[in-house]
Design an enzyme around this catalytic site. Structure first.
Site, PDB file in Angstrom:
ATOM      1  N   ASP A   4      -8.948  -4.951  -5.490  1.00 44.31           N
ATOM      2  CA  ASP A   4      -8.405  -4.280  -4.308  1.00 44.31           C
ATOM      3  C   ASP A   4      -9.198  -2.993  -4.096  1.00 44.31           C
ATOM      4  OD1 ASP A   4      -6.873  -2.649  -2.529  1.00 44.31           O
ATOM      5  OD2 ASP A   4      -5.040  -3.683  -3.108  1.00 44.31           O
ATOM      6  N   HIS A  35      -7.132  -6.225  -0.099  1.00 40.54           N
ATOM      7  CA  HIS A  35      -6.077  -5.220  -0.197  1.00 40.54           C
ATOM      8  C   HIS A  35      -4.714  -5.866   0.031  1.00 40.54           C
ATOM      9  CE1 HIS A  35      -4.035  -1.478  -0.050  1.00 40.54           C
ATOM     10  NE2 HIS A  35      -3.972  -1.370   1.259  1.00 40.54           N
ATOM     11  N   SER A  66       0.828  -1.193   0.000  1.00 36.06           N
ATOM     12  CA  SER A  66       0.000   0.000   0.000  1.00 36.06           C
ATOM     13  C   SER A  66       0.876   1.262   0.000  1.00 36.06           C
ATOM     14  CB  SER A  66      -0.941  -0.075   1.211  1.00 36.06           C
ATOM     15  OG  SER A  66      -2.071   0.704   1.041  1.00 36.06           O
TER      16      SER A  66
END
Length: 589
Positions: free
Chosen positions: A430, A458, A207
């Site tokens: 995602d 995710h 991320s």
């Protein structure tokens, strides 16, 4: 959720990889590069963990001025005679504690990775234990803001609370706020590399952690051995585009959850359309907060929406979402408040980490957001047309940035010119870092290589996909690069594409499965490192099993998510939503 700020992909130069592979480890207790930062003084901090602090300049433009402290943790390679080097990792956010993450990740990472790398993490400046920004006394009030204000009074209240939160942070950490951007985090990361005595780094970022990796690679391409960017972000996008793209990602995740619920006749669908049931819960909270006898506050509109968003980060939490919504329909909002606090990483004693303020702080420096509060009202109307469930929340969530004290130092699009192959992983559904972002990042990086994971949730590495783990491990251990078009998983295809074959192409460097998993040749007489987790470390657990269908019972992997990985990467993702700041002002939980 400004997960966006997670960002830039990485690029790195692997020219000295072979030289670094079998280097001897520096003497215990002190690691340093001549002429670099002072040696790190390591001390035991539980089990195999070693902890230290590193002094870095508050302002890298004034290296001789005021300093701040970074907190560092290390798990030495379990097989020092086969050691490749240092592997750093970051869970994302921004605002997630990399130290807390590493305490969990080191136990579930593949055994060969733990055997051959020193696993190292540091809390970025302003986060966790590294000179933290702490200004969250109004956090529950901020979270409770109606994400879909319809009246002038509701907008005024959202603006009041957002400004008060920003003012509290300026008063508590005004000197630090201008210096917490990702460019400075990358400089800190290189100072740590020097203090560790390493010529190059191996890195895994999730991320927003992909942003750190990409910025570092852009700034120090010759210092990168191999970087994995899982859940990449697109720094070319402006603030508004980033915000709405992310909300569309959550709309997709919600549709996937609803389709699964309807197909399996989950509790929410037994009396009709599950989407209609969610709408009823939202309407109930709008009319009056839903009592939550098992929590310390009722579930208002803010807790309802954030609770739903929290559960959409992973398929593993869909069961919890079903239970929370079903209870809410019966007049008990406890489950939604619990999901909200899970997202915010609330501690058992009722306190919170500094996740949210750090998220706003980094995002507000890394990208340029509108400074006129009125702009967010018009933005909310535009967003609602494209993302009817979550769109307006992206606008109200961004209001804090309108009042933020520090000036932005926006990031640019990463190129990492001259770097060796950088592996970017993008998951087709995602919600926080949409597939399109990871694909764009892989194309922006001159040496970017895209690995597509067809599935929900995710990020994915070390979270149950044997196919993804096999490819990533071969890259980290042997620098084996997957062939163009590599794909794992049998979930939804990339947005806009039709479903088709999902077999992963063989890697260019190693054409067979056994070759992909083969470790780098070890020194003579050394035992061959295992390719699978053997659970050898203290406190370790076995890796998560492959994903299971939500609705078929509590997945065994739930504990991992609660413990660390996605929790950290995701927790920051939403609340900072308005701060998501353009991929460009950039860092994507």
């Amino acid at each position: 959720m400004r997960t966006p700020l997670l960002t830039l992909a990485v690029a790195a130069l692997a020219v000295f990889a072979a030289a670094c592979s079998d280097r001897e480890r520096p003497a215990a207790g002190a690691d340093a590069t001549p002429g670099g930062p002072a040696a790190l003084q390591w001390s035991s901090c539980g089990g195999r963990a070693e902890c230290a602090t590193l002094q870095v300049p508050l302002d890298w433009a004034d290296p001789g001025g005021e300093t701040i402290e970074l907190s560092v943790i290390r798990y030495p390679a379990r097989k020092p005679d086969q050691r490749i080097g240092v592997l750093m990792a970051n869970p994302g956010g921004p605002g997630g504690s990399a130290i807390d993450f590493m305490k969990t990740w080191q136990a579930i990472a593949p055994a060969a990775i733990r055997d051959r790398f020193d696993l190292v993490a540091f809390d970025p400046r302003g986060v966790g234990e590294s000179t933290p920004i702490v200004c969250h006394e109004r956090l529950q009030e901020l979270v409770a803001i109606d994400p879909d204000p319809e009246t002038e009074a509701e907008w005024r209240e959202a603006e009041r609370v957002s400004k008060a939160f920003a003012d509290d942070c300026a008063a508590a950490a005004g000197r630090l706020l201008p210096h917490v951007g990702t460019k400075n985090v990358a400089r800190d990361m290189d100072a740590l590399r020097q203090a560790l005595g390493e010529e190059q780094l191996t890195y895994v970022g999730y991320s927003y952690g992909t942003t750190i990796g990409a910025v570092y690679a852009d700034m120090f391409p010759g210092r990168v051995r191999a970087f994995v960017l899982d859940g990449g972000t697109d720094q070319s996008l402006d603030y508004e585009t980033v915000s709405i793209t992310q909300m569309i990602g959550f709309e997709r995740a919600l549709q996937a959850y609803l389709a699964d619920c309807a197909a399996k006749r989950c509790a929410l669908a037994r009396d009709g359309d599950p989407r209609a049931a969610i709408d009823r819960v939202i309407a109930m909270a709008e009319q009056a907060p839903i009592p939550a006898p098992g929590a310390d506050r009722p579930a208002g509109p803010g807790e309802v929406q954030l609770g739903i968003i929290a559960a959409l980060y992973s398929k593993f939490t869909w069961n919890q979402l079903t239970g929370a919504l079903t209870r809410a329909l019966g007049g008990d909002g406890t489950g939604l408040v619990e999901l909200t606090d899970f997202y915010l990483q609330r501690n058992p004693d009722g306190t919170y980490p500094n996740l949210i303020e750090a998220n706003y702080a980094v995002n507000s420096v890394d990208s340029v957001c509108p400074r006129d509060p009125q702009a967010y009202r018009a933005m909310a109307d535009r967003f609602a047309k494209l993302a009817p469930t979550f769109g307006r929340a992206a606008a109200t969530g961004g209001l804090v940035c309108a009042y933020w004290a520090a000036e932005p130092d926006p990031l640019g699009v990463p190129r990492a010119a001259g770097a060796p192959p950088i592996l970017v992983i993008a998951t087709t559904n995602d919600p926080a870092t949409p597939y399109e972002w990871g694909k764009a990042l892989s194309e922006q990086l001159e040496s970017g290589v895209l690995l597509t994971y067809r599935g929900e949730g995710h990020t994915i590495y070390a979270q149950g996909s044997a196919c993804v783990d096999e490819i990533v491990n071969a890259y980290l251990l042997n620098l084996a690069v997957p062939a163009a078009g590599a794909t794992c998983g049998d979930g939804p295809p990339p947005p806009g594409q039709q479903a088709g074959p999902t077999a992963a192409p063989r890697t260019e460097a190693t054409p067979t499965r056994s070759a992909r998993l083969a470790p780098t040749p070890a020194p003579a007489g050394a035992a061959e490192p295992p390719a699978a987790n053997d659970g050898g470390d203290e406190g370790e657990t076995t890796p998560p099993p492959p994903e299971t269908d939500a609705g078929s019972g509590e997945p065994a992997t739930w504990g991992y998510w609660v413990a660390g990985l996605l929790l950290l990467a995701m927790a920051v993702a939403f609340v900072g939503v308005g701060v998501a700041q353009a991929r460009r002002g950039r860092p994507g939980s």
